[in-house]
Design an enzyme around this catalytic site. Structure first.
Site, short mmCIF file in Angstrom:
data_model
loop_
_atom_site.label_atom_id
_atom_site.label_comp_id
_atom_site.label_asym_id
_atom_site.label_seq_id
_atom_site.Cartn_x
_atom_site.Cartn_y
_atom_site.Cartn_z
CB ILE A 73 -0.89 -0.03 1.02
CG1 ILE A 73 -1.83 -1.25 1.37
CG2 ILE A 73 -1.67 1.35 1.22
CD1 ILE A 73 -2.43 -1.31 2.11
CB THR B 222 -4.18 4.46 5.07
OG1 THR B 222 -3.22 4.19 4.97
CG2 THR B 222 -5.65 5.83 4.72
NE ARG C 55 -4.80 -3.24 11.69
CZ ARG C 55 -5.81 -3.40 11.24
NH1 ARG C 55 -6.00 -2.48 10.11
NH2 ARG C 55 -5.29 -4.76 9.98
CD GLU D 43 -9.86 1.70 14.24
OE1 GLU D 43 -10.49 0.61 13.60
OE2 GLU D 43 -9.20 2.14 13.76
CG HIS E 66 -10.70 0.66 9.84
ND1 HIS E 66 -10.00 -0.41 10.85
CD2 HIS E 66 -9.98 0.29 8.65
CE1 HIS E 66 -8.95 -0.60 10.14
NE2 HIS E 66 -8.60 -0.85 9.18
#
Ligand code: NAP
Length: 327
Positions: A162, A241, A243, A272, A291
Site C-alpha cells: 500500500i 491508513t 493502524r 475504534e 476505517h
C-alpha cells in the site's frame, strides 16, 4: 460433500457477495448475525468445537480463543491484510494455519490515503462544516487556506504494497518527491519512483506530507510519538491508513492543537470506534474516517473470496492461497 467430511466453521460477520455460500456448500457454517462484533465471551462460546474460523480485524484471536475452539482447529482466516489481532506465535505452536487477504485491497486503501491527504491538506472537514452550519458568508481571499501539493515532498513510512501504491499516486499525479523508510532486509522497492530511502527522523523533518503504511507490531506501536511529531514541519500533513496504535494519539491531539503540524487525515484510530466526545474528533484539523480503507465493492468481494479459499485450503491440509508466516 459427504456428511463425514463436513467441518464446523465460525464466521464472525456476514460478508458481501456469495463466497460464504460456497463455504456453506462444503461445510457447516455458522455466521455471527449481528452488526457489532461478538464480545470476548461470545467469541469463546461460538468457536467451541470449530475446525476453522473466519475472523475480522476487530476480533481478538488469542491463545484462549484457540484453546476454546479445541484441538480440531486447523485454520484461522482473517478478512484483512493486517493480522495484528491474531496471536501468530500461539497459532504456530498449535499448528494452526493463518491466512489474510493482501493485494486485492491495495488500490482501495491507497486511494483512501490520497483522499485523506487531499482532504486534510485542503481543510475539507472545516469547509464542509462551514456550509452545513450556515457560517459560509462570502468568498474570502484568505479564507480556509490549505496546503499546495504539487512538487512537494511525500514521506512514506513503510514501502510495502500500500505504501508503494500511495507513492505511485502522489509521485505520478502530483509530481511529488519521495522519501521512504524501509527495514534493512526489504527485498525490493520500486526504483522507477525515484525515491530516497532515509531514516525516520530525516523523513519527518523533510516531508510536507507523511503517510503511514507499516504493519502494527511491537516495533511500530507508537512509532509516531511526541518526539516524532516534534520533528515534523508545522505545515505538514500526517495521514494514517495503517493502524491507530502506530500513533500516540494523545501526542497527536496536542500537536494538532498547538500548531505542531498542520492537519491529520486518519482512517484508523485508538479505539475504534472513536467516541464523538474524544478530543481528536473535536480537533477541526483532524479529518477522521471510520476505517473504510478497503471499503470498495470490488475489494470487499475479492477479500471474501480469498478468505473462503484460505479456510477451504486449511481444512484440506493444503497451503493457503494467502498464508501469514512467522517472520
Ligand atoms: P505489506 O505489503 O506487508 O507492508 C507492510 C509494511 O510494514 C512494510 O513496509 C514493512 O516493512 C512494514 N513492517 C512490517 N513489520 C515491520 C516492523 N517490525 N518494523 C517496521 N516496519 C515493519 O502490507 P500492506 O498490504 O501494504 O498493508 C500495510 C498495512 O496497512 C497493514 O498491515 C494494515 O495494518 C493496514 N491496512 C489498513 C487498511 C484500512 O482499511 N485502513 C486496509 C489495508 C491495510 P518493509 O517494507 O521494510 O518490509
Amino acid at each position: 460433500m459427504p456428511e463425514s467430511s463436513r467441518r464446523q466453521i465460525f464466521v464472525t460477520r456476514e460478508l458481501p457477495g456469495s463466497a460464504l455460500e460456497r463455504l456453506g456448500q462444503a461445510h457447516d457454517v455458522s455466521v455471527w448475525p449481528h452488526r457489532s462484533p461478538p464480545t470476548a465471551a461470545e467469541l469463546l462460546e461460538n468457536v467451541a468445537g470449530c475446525d476453522g474460523l473466519l475472523t475480522l480485524l476487530s476480533d481478538g484471536i488469542d491463545e484462549e480463543v484457540m484453546q476454546a475452539a479445541g484441538a480440531g482447529l486447523k485454520v484461522i482466516s482473517n478478512y484483512a491484510v493486517g493480522y495484528n489481532n491474531i496471536d501468530l506465535e500461539a497459532a504456530s505452536r498449535r499448528g494452526i494455519r493463518v491466512g489474510n487477504t493482501p493485494d486485492v485491497l491495495t488500490d482501495a486503501t491507497a486511494d483512501l490515503a490520497v483522499t485523506l491527504l487531499l482532504g486534510a491538506a485542503r481543510r475539507v472537514r472545516e469547509a464542509s462544516q462551514e456550509v452545513s452550519s450556515g457560517d459560509w458568508q462570502t468568498w474570502e481571499p484568505a479564507g480556509l487556506l490549505g496546503r499546495e501539493l504539487s512538487g512537494r515532498t511525500l514521506g512514506v513510512i513503510g514501502m510495502g504494497r500500500i505504501g508503494t501504491a500511495m507513492a505511485k499516486r502522489m509521485v505520478g499525479g502530483w509530481n511529488m518527491k519521495l522519501l521512504y523508510t524501509a527495514r534493512s532486509d526489504r527485498p525490493k522497492v520500486d526504483e522507477s519512483l525515484g525515491g530516497r530511502r532515509v531514516e525516520l527522523a530525516e523523513l519527518l523533518r523533510q516531508s510536507d506530507f507523511v503517510s503511514i503504511h507499516v504493519a502494527l507490531c511491537d516495533e511500530t506501536r507508537h512509532l509516531i510519538d511526541e518526539a516524532a511529531l516534534a520533528e515534523m514541519k508545522s505545515t505538514a500533513v500526517l495521514v494514517n491508513t495503517a493502524r491507530g496504535e502506530i500513533i500516540d494519539q494523545d501526542a497527536l491531539v496536542r500537536s494538532l492543537r498547538d500548531g505542531g503540524i498542520f492537519a491529520a487525515g486518519l482512517d484508523v484510530t485508538t479505539p475504534e470506534p472513536l467516541p464523538p466526545s474524544h478530543p481528536l474528533v473535536k480537533s477541526p484539523n483532524a479529518l477522521i474516517l471510520p476505517h473504510i480503507g478497503s471499503a470498495t465493492d470490488t475489494a470487499r468481494h475479492e477479500m471474501a473470496e480469498i478468505a473462503v479459499d484460505n479456510v477451504l485450503a486449511g481444512l484440506n491440509g493444503q497451503d493457503l492461497r494467502c498464508e501469514v508466516n512467522l517472520a
